[in-house]
Motif scaffolding. Structure first.
Motif, PDB file in Angstrom:
ATOM      1  N   TYR A  89       0.812  -1.210   0.000  1.00 18.87           N
ATOM      2  CA  TYR A  89       0.000   0.000   0.000  1.00 18.87           C
ATOM      3  C   TYR A  89       0.857   1.277   0.000  1.00 18.87           C
ATOM      4  CZ  TYR A  89      -3.465  -3.498   1.261  1.00 18.87           C
ATOM      5  OH  TYR A  89      -4.260  -4.617   1.279  1.00 18.87           O
ATOM      6  N   LEU A  97       2.673   1.969  -3.442  1.00 19.34           N
ATOM      7  CA  LEU A  97       1.793   2.474  -4.494  1.00 19.34           C
ATOM      8  C   LEU A  97       1.530   3.964  -4.318  1.00 19.34           C
ATOM      9  CD1 LEU A  97       0.031   1.927  -6.950  1.00 19.34           C
ATOM     10  CD2 LEU A  97      -1.831   1.299  -5.395  1.00 19.34           C
ATOM     11  N   ALA A 116       5.690  -1.246  -8.225  1.00 21.23           N
ATOM     12  CA  ALA A 116       4.657  -0.237  -8.493  1.00 21.23           C
ATOM     13  C   ALA A 116       5.136   0.771  -9.532  1.00 21.23           C
ATOM     14  CB  ALA A 116       4.275   0.463  -7.195  1.00 21.23           C
TER      15      ALA A 116
END
Length: 260
Positions: A85, A88, A171
């Motif tokens: 998380y 990103l 990412a």
């Protein structure tokens, strides 16, 4: 990151690093707006950077950081925040583009040369980024390497750094707005993304990791990344690990939960 960073000086250093990262980005964004008021700098990027640092703070500071050393579920919550998380959000903030916007032309050329150099082109390939971010999980969680890492403060710190760097790299390759030396088309990137998702689908039929306790006496709870929360008392006698033989609740080999 490790036990020494969950309190005292470690917590202060962690907060200091995060605050410095936030301040540096905000300073660069302000400078970019002043240098080119017509283009400015997207406030959405600032929100992404702040959100990414906030997620890292949740993962690296109490109460989650201490729980990551005593509960595998805490470790996995920390892992997902650091490796999935937060990267990103940080990548969507386009820090490389911001850096290029505030540097002098001569330094921009130097940074561009580094971005297109072989040491950057190789890890920036989607296949390599996928192997570093997802392929290494098998070596970590299904070998004694995990016990070694969590048993030493430096090892745990290096493990967290690996999660963050490899997560940011993947990412960046798949969805990053920054310029990349190697970036295939959208269909190819979707394939790599699908492989990463498939590798993290929970599978309750994985064999137990070497060195762990007898899974027949543990509650197996699938987690989103493909591992299990071990160390919890058995909550249902009708489901036993498939490698434990016959389940007392179902009378079948394999110990599948009722209704499956």
């Amino acid at each position: 990151m490790c036990e020494s960073t969950t309190g005292g000086l470690g917590t202060v250093l962690t907060v200091l690093v995060l605050v410095c990262a936030a301040g540096a980005y905000l300073f660069a964004a302000r400078r970019a707006r002043r240098r080119n008021p017509s283009r400015g700098w997207n406030r959405w990027r600032v929100v992404c950077w702040t959100a990414g640092l906030a997620l890292l703070a949740v993962a690296l500071l109490p109460p989650l950081a201490p729980a990551a050393h005593t509960d595998f579920r805490g470790h996995m919550a920390q892992h997902m925040l650091i490796g999935m998380y937060a990267p990103l959000a940080l990548v969507l903030a386009a820090p490389v583009t911001l850096l290029l916007r505030v540097l002098s032309p001569a330094r921009v050329r130097r940074v561009s040369a580094v971005l297109h150099s072989p040491p950057v082109r190789v890890p920036a390939h989607p296949a390599v980024a996928l192997a570093l971010s997802t392929g290494t999980l098998g070596a970590l969680y299904f070998t004694p390497l995990y016990d070694t890492a969590v048993g030493h403060p430096v090892g745990h710190w290096l493990m967290d750094v690996h999660f963050l760097v490899s997560g940011c790299l993947f990412a960046y390759v798949i969805a990053g707005p920054d310029p990349a030396p190697v970036r295939p088309g959208v269909p190819a990137r979707l394939v790599y993304l699908g492989l990463a998702i498939a590798a993290k689908i929970p599978d309750p039929w994985f064999p137990p990791r070497a060195g762990t306790a007898d899974p027949c006496h543990l509650h197996i709870s699938p987690l989103p990344h493909g591992r299990f929360g071990r160390g919890q008392p058995v909550q249902s006698p009708s489901w036993r690990h498939p490698h434990c033989g016959r389940s007392s609740g179902t009378g079948r080999r394999g110990g599948r939960p009722p209704g499956s």
